[in-house]
Design a protein around this motif. Sequence first.
Motif, short mmCIF file in Angstrom:
data_model
loop_
_atom_site.label_atom_id
_atom_site.label_comp_id
_atom_site.label_asym_id
_atom_site.label_seq_id
_atom_site.Cartn_x
_atom_site.Cartn_y
_atom_site.Cartn_z
N LEU A 40 -6.24 4.47 -0.69
CA LEU A 40 -5.03 3.80 -0.22
C LEU A 40 -4.66 4.24 1.20
O LEU A 40 -4.23 3.43 2.02
N THR B 217 3.87 1.57 -1.21
CA THR B 217 4.46 1.67 -2.55
C THR B 217 3.46 2.28 -3.53
O THR B 217 3.80 3.19 -4.29
N SER B 218 2.22 1.80 -3.47
CA SER B 218 1.18 2.35 -4.34
C SER B 218 0.88 3.81 -4.01
O SER B 218 0.67 4.64 -4.90
N LYS C 42 0.84 -1.21 0.00
CA LYS C 42 0.00 0.00 0.00
C LYS C 42 0.86 1.25 0.00
O LYS C 42 0.56 2.23 -0.69
N SER D 220 3.55 5.96 -5.36
CA SER D 220 3.39 6.07 -6.82
C SER D 220 2.27 7.03 -7.19
O SER D 220 2.33 7.68 -8.23
N SER D 221 1.27 7.13 -6.35
CA SER D 221 0.15 8.05 -6.62
C SER D 221 0.46 9.46 -6.14
O SER D 221 -0.42 10.32 -6.18
#
Length: 69
Positions: free
Chosen positions: A41, A29-30, A27, A33-34
């Motif tokens: 998230l 990492t995501s 989560k 990235s966002s």
Amino acid sequence: MNDDEKGKRFLELIDEQNNLQWSAIAKLTSLISSKWNSAELQNELESIVEKHSTITKELNSLDENSSIL
């Protein structure tokens, strides 16, 4: 709860805690990235952290006499 039951529960909790840690990393990492712009998230990560905290408290309560750890 006898020592065998405590030991079994301890191992179950450690496994669950490990899975939550990997979920938290995924989560994060995501979310990075966002560019930290995903409320969904963020909420999922908050839930994972709360579950991890609950497991840690239960693990600590199982080891009240420092017999497992």
